[in-house]
Design a protein around this motif. Sequence first.
Motif, PDB file in Angstrom:
ATOM      1  N   HIS A 135       0.849  -1.199   0.000  1.00  0.00           N
ATOM      2  CA  HIS A 135       0.000   0.000   0.000  1.00  0.00           C
ATOM      3  C   HIS A 135       0.885   1.248   0.000  1.00  0.00           C
ATOM      4  O   HIS A 135       1.664   1.460   0.927  1.00  0.00           O
ATOM      5  N   LYS A 138      -1.077   4.525   2.406  1.00  0.00           N
ATOM      6  CA  LYS A 138      -1.228   4.478   3.854  1.00  0.00           C
ATOM      7  C   LYS A 138      -0.307   3.416   4.432  1.00  0.00           C
ATOM      8  O   LYS A 138       0.210   2.565   3.700  1.00  0.00           O
ATOM      9  N   ASN A 156      -5.595  -6.827  14.698  1.00  0.00           N
ATOM     10  CA  ASN A 156      -6.241  -5.555  14.384  1.00  0.00           C
ATOM     11  C   ASN A 156      -5.157  -4.536  14.075  1.00  0.00           C
ATOM     12  O   ASN A 156      -4.186  -4.410  14.824  1.00  0.00           O
ATOM     13  N   SER A 158      -4.413  -0.379  13.058  1.00  0.00           N
ATOM     14  CA  SER A 158      -4.839   1.003  12.828  1.00  0.00           C
ATOM     15  C   SER A 158      -3.879   1.608  11.815  1.00  0.00           C
ATOM     16  O   SER A 158      -2.666   1.357  11.864  1.00  0.00           O
ATOM     17  N   LEU A 159      -4.430   2.403  10.890  1.00  0.00           N
ATOM     18  CA  LEU A 159      -3.641   2.922   9.772  1.00  0.00           C
ATOM     19  C   LEU A 159      -3.447   4.424   9.880  1.00  0.00           C
ATOM     20  O   LEU A 159      -4.132   5.110  10.651  1.00  0.00           O
ATOM     21  N   THR A 160      -2.521   4.949   9.105  1.00  0.00           N
ATOM     22  CA  THR A 160      -2.180   6.370   9.172  1.00  0.00           C
ATOM     23  C   THR A 160      -3.283   7.268   8.630  1.00  0.00           C
ATOM     24  O   THR A 160      -3.225   8.481   8.830  1.00  0.00           O
ATOM     25  N   ASP A 161      -4.266   6.703   7.929  1.00  0.00           N
ATOM     26  CA  ASP A 161      -5.388   7.520   7.452  1.00  0.00           C
ATOM     27  C   ASP A 161      -6.575   7.442   8.411  1.00  0.00           C
ATOM     28  O   ASP A 161      -7.712   7.731   8.038  1.00  0.00           O
ATOM     29  N   ASP A 162      -6.301   7.025   9.661  1.00  0.00           N
ATOM     30  CA  ASP A 162      -7.309   6.955  10.731  1.00  0.00           C
ATOM     31  C   ASP A 162      -8.388   5.906  10.470  1.00  0.00           C
ATOM     32  O   ASP A 162      -9.506   6.020  10.983  1.00  0.00           O
ATOM     33  N   THR A 163      -8.078   4.890   9.695  1.00  0.00           N
ATOM     34  CA  THR A 163      -8.984   3.780   9.495  1.00  0.00           C
ATOM     35  C   THR A 163      -8.405   2.533  10.165  1.00  0.00           C
ATOM     36  O   THR A 163      -7.257   2.533  10.617  1.00  0.00           O
ATOM     37  N   PHE A 164      -9.216   1.493  10.200  1.00  0.00           N
ATOM     38  CA  PHE A 164      -8.803   0.246  10.835  1.00  0.00           C
ATOM     39  C   PHE A 164      -9.041  -0.913   9.872  1.00  0.00           C
ATOM     40  O   PHE A 164      -9.935  -0.859   9.032  1.00  0.00           O
ATOM     41  N   THR A 165      -8.244  -1.942  10.018  1.00  0.00           N
ATOM     42  CA  THR A 165      -8.416  -3.127   9.199  1.00  0.00           C
ATOM     43  C   THR A 165      -7.939  -4.341   9.992  1.00  0.00           C
ATOM     44  O   THR A 165      -7.288  -4.202  11.032  1.00  0.00           O
TER      45      THR A 165
END
Length: 227
Positions: A135, A138, A156, A158-165
């Motif tokens: 990616h 992010k 879990n 957390s990503l730098t664009d404030d989303t989670f995956t």
Amino acid sequence: MKYESIYYGCPHCNKSSRTTKIDELIAQEEPTLKKAIIDGEFFDCSCEHCYEVAQVEYSFYYKDVDQGLVIYLYAGKRDGNTEPFEGMYEEGKYYRIVESLDALREKILIFDAGLNDKIVEAVKMLMVYRYNTEHDDKAVQNIYFKRATEDALQFNMSLTDDTFTEAVAPMGLYGEALFTNPYGLNYREEKGEYFVDNQWIRETVILNRMKKDGTINNFKVKEDTGE
């Protein structure tokens, strides 16, 4: 379990409110409080005045006597502090220091699953590297172990664009890290090695690579000349 009353400033009404601080939690004696850690609600406090809930963090010990596990949640900045375990060390037990409720929850889940947290950190680093190389827009900010199934480890992120995956690693990757040990990790318990986290795995891998290629012999700390 030891209790102590403490006061905190409510961020909602700005009044001083009282709550109970726990110095030591033994998992076998307080399963409800262990569940509160897992659910992320352990530090939740209801204000005596406005009844709003706020998180009041403090340091305490978490102990699992069946697993020989002692974790100290250090509610402060990392400073290499190992004081909490002075005079406490026993051969065959696991001692860890963590700095957040998320990190404490992760350690509990890892040991409850019967896994080695050092190997899990190696798998996490591989998962972060894989995600970041796939990616461009992010990157992974934090990654925490979630659960283990018969076939996989689940995380879990957390990503730098404030989303989670979520990320899934095949259980074979854990076995590969254990048996081939690509990073040259010491999986044995060592006295004083209390921080086992992403910073530990990065520093250990870098150090082992420097030892392997000989650059460790050229590494010197710059002396402060006072100029």
